[in-house]
Design a protein around this motif. Structure first.
Motif, short mmCIF file in Angstrom:
data_model
loop_
_atom_site.label_atom_id
_atom_site.label_comp_id
_atom_site.label_asym_id
_atom_site.label_seq_id
_atom_site.Cartn_x
_atom_site.Cartn_y
_atom_site.Cartn_z
N ILE A 197 -4.61 -1.83 -1.80
CA ILE A 197 -3.78 -3.02 -2.08
C ILE A 197 -4.38 -3.88 -3.18
CG2 ILE A 197 -2.77 -3.10 0.26
CD1 ILE A 197 -4.59 -5.65 0.67
N PRO A 201 0.77 -1.25 0.00
CA PRO A 201 0.00 0.00 0.00
C PRO A 201 0.81 1.30 0.00
CG PRO A 201 0.07 -0.91 2.20
CD PRO A 201 0.80 -1.88 1.32
N LEU A 227 0.98 -11.20 1.48
CA LEU A 227 1.53 -10.30 0.46
C LEU A 227 2.80 -10.88 -0.17
CD1 LEU A 227 0.97 -6.86 2.23
CD2 LEU A 227 -0.14 -7.62 0.13
N SER A 260 -9.79 -5.02 3.37
CA SER A 260 -8.51 -4.44 3.77
C SER A 260 -8.81 -3.19 4.57
CB SER A 260 -7.60 -4.16 2.55
OG SER A 260 -8.24 -3.34 1.61
#
Ligand SMILES: [Zn+2]
Length: 335
Positions: A95, A18, A211, A129
């Protein structure tokens, strides 16, 4: 009621970090995570490990050694750019593609400070998120956002933060209940300002591992990722104590059911991670009068240290705490 499930699976599931801080993907965790202030046995330190996801805070000396007993449900990402006064300047970006479903613009209404939640309609059901401690927003509630689109600015709003420790707190979660406020108001006297997007109603995944794994393989799905989470305890629930006989969670996230749903079994067994993330559900032939802890990972110290206080006792004498019982009630929808 379950329309969020019916409309799932429309959005691209590609994810990215992000902010411009990409040290996580360069195996440089020290420059990725924001430190916490720690005082353990009168020794002060600033460990960056306190910014990681997991049991990373509130150290205790126990029969299991020195362990952290407080769970951090997301990750704290350090800013890269600051102005000459030390104010963070990093943009916060989505994201993944999604929609703004909640914004809290009033800092003191939450420990998260100013935060927003994006909904991502992925194949396995909606995931959320959450971006916290923002200094401001660049989007409106209800707005659709593209992956990488700027949604706000990194800040230090929320309790216990200062400018030096400014960071983005980021979570990736599934939603427990669509009737969270009813449950909240049964047990808490303070106001719930955040509807279903109160942090207590969101079960956060290990987003750093997710991630990193997605960076290597963008086709990785949430159900595949969840199947790698270790089970820490299991709870068996009598069918009659589950609203409509089937938890709302299982309708929203069908992958959670390991075997096809059978209404004729007397109970349902749910497997949880140490943080209380629901990993799987299976029909069970056990007969129980109330939600019962049927297995817990062995440890030498108190179970409460390893389960966010949801399991109490030690050794084989373990049971659901009052807090654990309320948590199960939220999942079962019987309130
Ligand atoms: Zn945090």
């Amino acid at each position: 009621m379950f329309s969020d499930h019916l409309e799932a699976g429309k959005e691209d599931e590609t994810v990215m970090l992000p902010t411009i801080n990409h040290h996580l993907l360069e195996n440089d965790e020290k420059n990725f995570y924001m430190y916490v202030y720690r005082n353990f046995e009168n020794v002060e330190s600033r460990p960056w490990t306190g910014g990681k996801y997991g049991f990373v805070r509130t150290m205790r000396r126990t029969a299991d050694g020195v362990i952290c007993t407080k769970f951090h449900e997301g990750i704290d990402i350090k800013p890269i750019k600051r102005d000459r006064h030390g104010n963070p300047l990093d943009e916060v970006k989505a994201i993944a593609a999604g929609k703004v479903v909640y914004m809290n613009p009033i800092s003191h209404h939450s420990n998260y400070g100013k935060y927003l939640v994006l909904e991502h309609r992925w194949q396995g059901g909606p995931v959320y998120s959450l971006y916290a401690h923002l200094s401001g927003f660049n989007v409106r509630e209800g707005q659709k956002v593209a992956i990488g689109q700027s949604i706000g600015k990194l800040g230090y709003t929320g309790s216990g933060l200062n400018r030096d420790r400014a960071h983005l707190h980021l979570e990736l979660a599934v939603k427990f209940s669509t009737r969270f406020t009813t449950w909240h108001d049964k047990y808490f006297s303070d106001a719930n300002h955040h509807g279903n997007y109160n942090g207590m109603n969101l079960a956060g995944l290990d987003i750093a591992s997710f991630l990193i794994a997605k960076h290597k393989n963008q086709s990785l799905t949430i159900p595949q990722f969840v199947s790698t989470i270790p089970v820490h305890y299991k709870v068996t629930i009598p069918r009659k104590q589950i609203k409509n006989g089937a938890p709302e969670l299982a309708k929203r996230y069908p992958w959670i059911l390991k075997t096809p749903y059978q209404r004729n079994t007397p109970s349902l067994e749910i497997s949880f991670s140490d943080s209380g993330f629901p990993i799987s559900m299976s029909p069970s032939d056990k007969t129980v009068a109330a939600p019962t802890l049927t297995w817990v990972e062995p440890c030498s110290s108190k179970h409460e240290y390893h389960t966010k206080g949801f399991v109490t006792g030690s050794g084989n004498r373990a049971s659901l705490s009052r807090r654990g019982q309320r948590f199960i009630e939220l999942i079962c929808g019987q309130f």
